[in-house]
Scaffold this motif. Structure first.
Motif, PDB file in Angstrom:
ATOM      1  N   UNK A  94      -7.310  26.175  36.118  1.00 60.45           N
ATOM      2  CA  UNK A  94      -7.347  24.958  36.926  1.00 60.45           C
ATOM      3  C   UNK A  94      -6.093  24.122  36.714  1.00 60.45           C
ATOM      4  N   UNK A  95      -5.669  23.985  35.474  1.00 61.37           N
ATOM      5  CA  UNK A  95      -4.470  23.196  35.177  1.00 61.37           C
ATOM      6  C   UNK A  95      -3.239  23.797  35.826  1.00 61.37           C
ATOM      7  N   UNK A 160     -16.831  35.732  40.128  1.00 62.75           N
ATOM      8  CA  UNK A 160     -15.455  35.229  40.180  1.00 62.75           C
ATOM      9  C   UNK A 160     -15.077  34.844  41.602  1.00 62.75           C
ATOM     10  N   UNK A 161     -15.490  35.653  42.560  1.00 62.11           N
ATOM     11  CA  UNK A 161     -15.150  35.344  43.952  1.00 62.11           C
ATOM     12  C   UNK A 161     -15.982  34.183  44.500  1.00 62.11           C
ATOM     13  N   UNK A 162     -17.236  34.048  44.050  1.00 57.82           N
ATOM     14  CA  UNK A 162     -18.006  32.865  44.412  1.00 57.82           C
ATOM     15  C   UNK A 162     -17.337  31.615  43.836  1.00 57.82           C
ATOM     16  N   UNK A 190     -10.008  10.990  42.283  1.00 59.70           N
ATOM     17  CA  UNK A 190      -8.732  11.678  42.137  1.00 59.70           C
ATOM     18  C   UNK A 190      -8.981  13.176  42.068  1.00 59.70           C
ATOM     19  N   UNK A 191      -7.908  13.949  42.175  1.00 61.82           N
ATOM     20  CA  UNK A 191      -8.035  15.401  42.056  1.00 61.82           C
ATOM     21  C   UNK A 191      -8.586  15.760  40.683  1.00 61.82           C
ATOM     22  N   UNK A 192      -8.104  15.082  39.654  1.00 62.24           N
ATOM     23  CA  UNK A 192      -8.586  15.349  38.292  1.00 62.24           C
ATOM     24  C   UNK A 192     -10.080  15.061  38.165  1.00 62.24           C
ATOM     25  N   UNK A 193     -10.556  14.000  38.842  1.00 58.61           N
ATOM     26  CA  UNK A 193     -11.989  13.697  38.824  1.00 58.61           C
ATOM     27  C   UNK A 193     -12.793  14.845  39.438  1.00 58.61           C
ATOM     28  N   UNK A 194     -12.286  15.356  40.563  1.00 61.62           N
ATOM     29  CA  UNK A 194     -12.980  16.456  41.231  1.00 61.62           C
ATOM     30  C   UNK A 194     -13.047  17.686  40.335  1.00 61.62           C
ATOM     31  N   UNK A 195     -11.934  18.017  39.711  1.00 59.58           N
ATOM     32  CA  UNK A 195     -11.889  19.186  38.831  1.00 59.58           C
ATOM     33  C   UNK A 195     -12.833  18.996  37.645  1.00 59.58           C
ATOM     34  N   UNK A 196     -12.876  17.773  37.120  1.00 60.44           N
ATOM     35  CA  UNK A 196     -13.772  17.481  35.990  1.00 60.44           C
ATOM     36  C   UNK A 196     -15.225  17.712  36.387  1.00 60.44           C
ATOM     37  N   UNK A 197     -15.586  17.366  37.623  1.00 58.54           N
ATOM     38  CA  UNK A 197     -16.957  17.567  38.093  1.00 58.54           C
ATOM     39  C   UNK A 197     -17.214  19.032  38.468  1.00 58.54           C
ATOM     40  N   UNK A 198     -16.188  19.689  38.924  1.00 59.72           N
ATOM     41  CA  UNK A 198     -16.327  21.080  39.358  1.00 59.72           C
ATOM     42  C   UNK A 198     -16.461  22.036  38.171  1.00 59.72           C
ATOM     43  N   UNK A 199     -15.801  21.697  37.070  1.00 60.47           N
ATOM     44  CA  UNK A 199     -15.743  22.612  35.927  1.00 60.47           C
ATOM     45  C   UNK A 199     -17.122  23.030  35.412  1.00 60.47           C
ATOM     46  N   UNK A 200     -18.040  22.106  35.100  1.00 64.46           N
ATOM     47  CA  UNK A 200     -19.344  22.556  34.581  1.00 64.46           C
ATOM     48  C   UNK A 200     -20.146  23.374  35.591  1.00 64.46           C
ATOM     49  N   UNK A 202     -18.872  25.608  37.853  1.00 65.16           N
ATOM     50  CA  UNK A 202     -18.404  26.994  37.881  1.00 65.16           C
ATOM     51  C   UNK A 202     -18.681  27.703  36.556  1.00 65.16           C
ATOM     52  N   UNK A 203     -18.605  26.974  35.445  1.00 64.43           N
ATOM     53  CA  UNK A 203     -18.936  27.581  34.155  1.00 64.43           C
ATOM     54  C   UNK A 203     -20.403  27.989  34.132  1.00 64.43           C
ATOM     55  N   UNK A 204     -21.275  27.091  34.619  1.00 65.75           N
ATOM     56  CA  UNK A 204     -22.712  27.406  34.665  1.00 65.75           C
ATOM     57  C   UNK A 204     -22.977  28.599  35.575  1.00 65.75           C
ATOM     58  N   UNK A 205     -22.247  28.673  36.685  1.00 62.55           N
ATOM     59  CA  UNK A 205     -22.431  29.798  37.611  1.00 62.55           C
ATOM     60  C   UNK A 205     -22.033  31.113  36.953  1.00 62.55           C
TER      61      UNK A 205
END
Length: 225
Positions: A94-95, A160-162, A190-200, A202-205
């Protein structure tokens, strides 16, 4: 007009039009008209529309690949002989994804181009990406395999593709999501806020339990082998 300026103008215009309209719907004449160059200039510098499409992707993927290899080198050095956690691998990817568009055009354009690479990619683009950049994606996938040893290979491929589809859809629609968040929830995102919310998410998925039928099949195959 200097040669490098002409090339940059063609590439800048092509990547925006490709992202907005798609490959098939964007003609070379659309590009030359908006870039204010003649068709001969495109043919001289790129030779064909296929080569121009590849060059547009290379402007993002060249620096991405270099940065991602370096980031994975650092991770492997830090963890030595230990398995790199999935969260670390996804955070590193992501970074790197966020860093590259800052050097080029925009995150939205980059994500839309990646989406096109999946949905509209002709054989020549798939071959170009695989031949030029396949090594870094193979490396990443192998590290993810080590971090998710209980997943069957086919299930890991799908997840991974999902995950990539979720990221591309979210970040390519960044402006609309920000507008909804602001109007409906009074949030300035912000973009960083979105990524912070997205991370858990995709990890859970990636770590979700296998569906019962796939789990049973996986255990049956494991016993056979």
């Amino acid at each position: 007009m200097a040669q490098s300026d002409t090339v940059s103008r063609i590439l800048d215009t092509a990547e925006v039009l490709f992202a907005e309209r798609g490959f098939a719907e964007t003609s070379l004449r659309n590009i030359t008209s908006k870039a204010r160059v003649n068709l001969a200039a495109v043919n001289y510098h790129f030779g064909s529309k296929k080569a121009l499409i590849q060059a547009v992707f290379s402007r993002y993927l060249d620096p991405f690949t270099q940065r991602f290899h370096s980031a994975l080198d650092e991770l492997e050095s830090r963890y030595a002989d230990s398995t790199i956690p999935l969260e670390e691998l996804l955070e590193t990817m992501a970074s790197t994804v966020l860093a590259v568009p800052a050097e080029r055009n925009s995150l939205k354009v980059f994500m839309r181009l990646l989406g096109l690479a999946y949905s509209q990619a002709q054989g020549h683009l798939r071959r170009h990406i695989q031949e030029q950049y396949g090594d870094v994606f193979t490396r990443f996938t192998e590290l993810v395999r080590k971090a998710t040893p209980d997943l069957p290979d086919a299930e890991r491929f799908w997840r991974l593709h999902f995950m990539l589809g979720t990221v591309i859809f979210t970040l390519s629609g960044l402006d609309a999501l920000r507008d909804i968040a602001s109007k409906d929830y009074q949030e300035q995102v912000t973009v960083r806020d979105l990524v912070r919310r997205l991370r858990p998410v995709v990890v859970a998925a990636m770590n979700a339990p296998l569906p019962p039928d796939i789990n049973e099949e996986h255990h049956a195959n494991a016993h056979v082998s």
